[in-house]
Design an enzyme around this catalytic site. Structure first.
Site, short mmCIF file in Angstrom:
data_model
loop_
_atom_site.label_atom_id
_atom_site.label_comp_id
_atom_site.label_asym_id
_atom_site.label_seq_id
_atom_site.Cartn_x
_atom_site.Cartn_y
_atom_site.Cartn_z
N GLU A 1 -34.41 1.17 9.31
CA GLU A 1 -33.59 2.24 8.70
C GLU A 1 -32.29 1.67 8.12
OE1 GLU A 1 -32.89 5.50 11.43
OE2 GLU A 1 -34.92 5.42 12.24
N HIS B 1 -28.42 0.53 10.94
CA HIS B 1 -27.38 1.35 10.31
C HIS B 1 -26.04 0.62 10.48
CE1 HIS B 1 -30.02 4.70 9.55
NE2 HIS B 1 -30.42 4.70 10.80
N GLU C 1 -34.65 5.99 20.15
CA GLU C 1 -33.28 6.16 20.67
C GLU C 1 -33.21 6.66 22.11
OE1 GLU C 1 -31.17 8.58 17.82
OE2 GLU C 1 -31.32 7.07 16.25
N ASN D 1 -37.94 2.25 18.77
CA ASN D 1 -37.01 2.17 17.64
C ASN D 1 -35.62 2.62 18.07
OD1 ASN D 1 -36.73 1.87 14.67
ND2 ASN D 1 -36.37 4.10 14.66
N ASP E 1 -29.06 0.77 6.28
CA ASP E 1 -28.06 1.16 5.28
C ASP E 1 -26.75 0.50 5.66
OD1 ASP E 1 -27.42 3.04 7.37
OD2 ASP E 1 -28.32 4.69 6.26
C1 XIL Z 1 -31.67 11.38 9.78
C2 XIL Z 1 -32.06 11.89 8.40
O1 XIL Z 1 -31.78 10.89 7.46
C3 XIL Z 1 -31.30 13.15 8.06
O2 XIL Z 1 -31.78 13.70 6.84
C4 XIL Z 1 -31.45 14.16 9.19
O3 XIL Z 1 -30.63 15.29 8.92
C5 XIL Z 1 -31.03 13.56 10.52
O4 XIL Z 1 -31.82 12.39 10.75
N1 XIL Z 1 -31.85 7.60 13.22
C6 XIL Z 1 -33.13 8.03 12.99
C7 XIL Z 1 -33.42 8.89 11.81
O5 XIL Z 1 -34.07 7.62 13.70
O6 XIL Z 1 -34.50 9.78 12.03
C8 XIL Z 1 -32.20 9.64 11.35
O7 XIL Z 1 -32.52 10.31 10.12
C9 XIL Z 1 -31.04 8.69 11.16
C10 XIL Z 1 -30.70 8.03 12.48
#
Ligand code: XIL
Length: 381
Positions: free
Chosen positions: A281, A253, A175, A217, A283
């Site tokens: 990641e 996401h 990020e 990422n 969802d």
């Molecule tokens: C999130 C976790 O799921 C949570 O448990 C934590 O509190 C915050 O981080 N992008 C990422 C992940 O790269 O590491 C993040 O994970 C979600 C967004």
């Protein structure tokens, strides 16, 4: 979901008939010998993806693994790759300067080995979840620029060497760009006076563990736009400078409040730079009730979510360079979404419900994988 357990020898027979299924140990010769059953169901996500070399991953909640029996069983049976949801982050591994706490991360790596899973390492360089001694907000620090540079180098070497040989893909940089496609003004950016920290991080990472695949990422790369374009320009320039980067992780996401992204085009254009790509990641959240955070406001929303899940997996399947597909956890009860996206309240973002029953979104992943026997075979190198 129907449960279907079949033995390796039955799978071998299928492999002979269909010519597509091929599992470790399921050579035609093995068909004639009695073989022990697979440790995971033949209709599991990991089994269905194996014939084309695609890994199906999950983020793992260290508080549930080995404690919650149903959670642990699903983690082992359904997935062929795991990512630490939190326990490999800097704040977790070095809460006190100079003192490392690897136990939880080590437990995950041991679990993965036992269950024949690969590990995505997440993450070495980020502006969030930094230890308090380094930065409380990611943008300010009491350390000098020279110290910031030195601690980053030391961190990358220490962490990668600790896990050397055990990590398949490392998220080296996470990020680095904001939603407007601008480089974030983090402690890293400030210490280097620009984005030069990114190339340095990848070079140190290659030196520390030459066999790991090194990833950049980020989120919202799925949508063509200023952010995806900025990251594309960055990784193209890294490649042109021969900086050792192997892949780009698309976090994925997604929310049904936005239109579905042109994901496949974006996977393809990054892959055309000679990079692996991965969904890291995934969802798919939707608006939910404030007093029941995993109950959609619109009873039809699950259909939209299923469509997003299916299309996201299909985009990965269509692109040979897409080597893994990782949902950010699997059970709605453990998802980060309800705690993070509260205005409006969103949730119900994963593929198992709060009681760990598979949802329609699980079924569509099974279906997409079942129909993908002819998808291009992936290679990890
Ligand atoms: C999130 C976790 O799921 C949570 O448990 C934590 O509190 C915050 O981080 N992008 C990422 C992940 O790269 O590491 C993040 O994970 C979600 C967004």
């Amino acid at each position: 979901m129907r449960r279907l357990w079949i033995s390796v020898s039955a799978l071998s027979a299928l492999a002979l008939l269909g010519g597509q299924l091929s599992f470790a140990g399921s050579t035609p010769a093995a068909a004639s010998k009695p073989s022990p059953p697979q440790a995971y169901p033949a209709d599991s996500l990991r089994a269905l993806a194996a014939p084309i070399g695609l890994r199906i991953g999950t983020a793992v909640n260290a508080d549930q693994l080995g404690v919650n029996e149903a959670y642990t069983k699903i983690t082992a049976e359904q997935f062929s790759s795991v990512t630490a949801e939190n326990v490999m982050k800097w704040s977790e591994v070095e809460p006190t300067r100079g003192t490392y706490t690897w136990e939880k991360a080590d437990q995950l790596v041991a679990f993965a080995k036992k269950n024949k899973q690969l590990v995505r390492g997440h993450t070495l360089l980020w502006h969030n979840q930094l230890p308090a001694w380094l930065s409380s907000d990611g943008n300010t620090t009491t350390l000098s620029d020279a110290e910031v540079k030195a601690v980053l180098k030391r961190h990358i070497f220490n962490q990668m060497r600790h896990f050397k040989g055990d990590i398949w893909q490392w998220d080296v940089v996470n990020e680095a760009f904001d939603d407007n496609g601008q480089p974030r003004q983090t402690i890293w950016y400030k210490a280097w006076g620009g984005t030069g920290y990114i190339a340095d991080a990848f070079r140190w990472a290659r030196e520390a563990d030459p066999k790991a695949l090194l990833f950049y990422n980020d989120y919202n790369l799925e949508f063509t736009g200023v952010k995806s374009d900025a990251v594309y320009a960055l990784v193209r320039s890294l490649k042109a400078q021969r900086v050792p980067i192997d892949g780009v992780g698309f976090q994925g996401h997604l929310s049904t409040q936005y239109g579905y992204p042109d994901l496949q085009n974006n996977l393809e254009r990054f892959a055309a730079l000679g990079l692996k790509v991965a969904l890291t990641e995934v969802d798919v959240r939707t608006e939910t009730k404030p007093d029941a955070v995993n109950t959609p406001v619109n009873p039809l929303a699950p259909y939209a979510q299923e469509s997003y899940w299916s299309r996201t997996l299909q985009a990965c399947l269509a692109v040979k360079a897409c080597i893994s597909f990782t949902p950010w956890g699997f059970g709605d009860a453990y998802s980060w979404v309800p705690g993070w996206f509260t205005n409006p309240q969103e949730g119900a973002a994963l593929i198992y419900d709060e009681q760990l029953n598979p949802k329609g979104s699980y079924d569509v992943l099974q279906q997409a994988l079942t129909l993908a026997a002819g998808a291009p075979q992936r290679s990890h190198r």
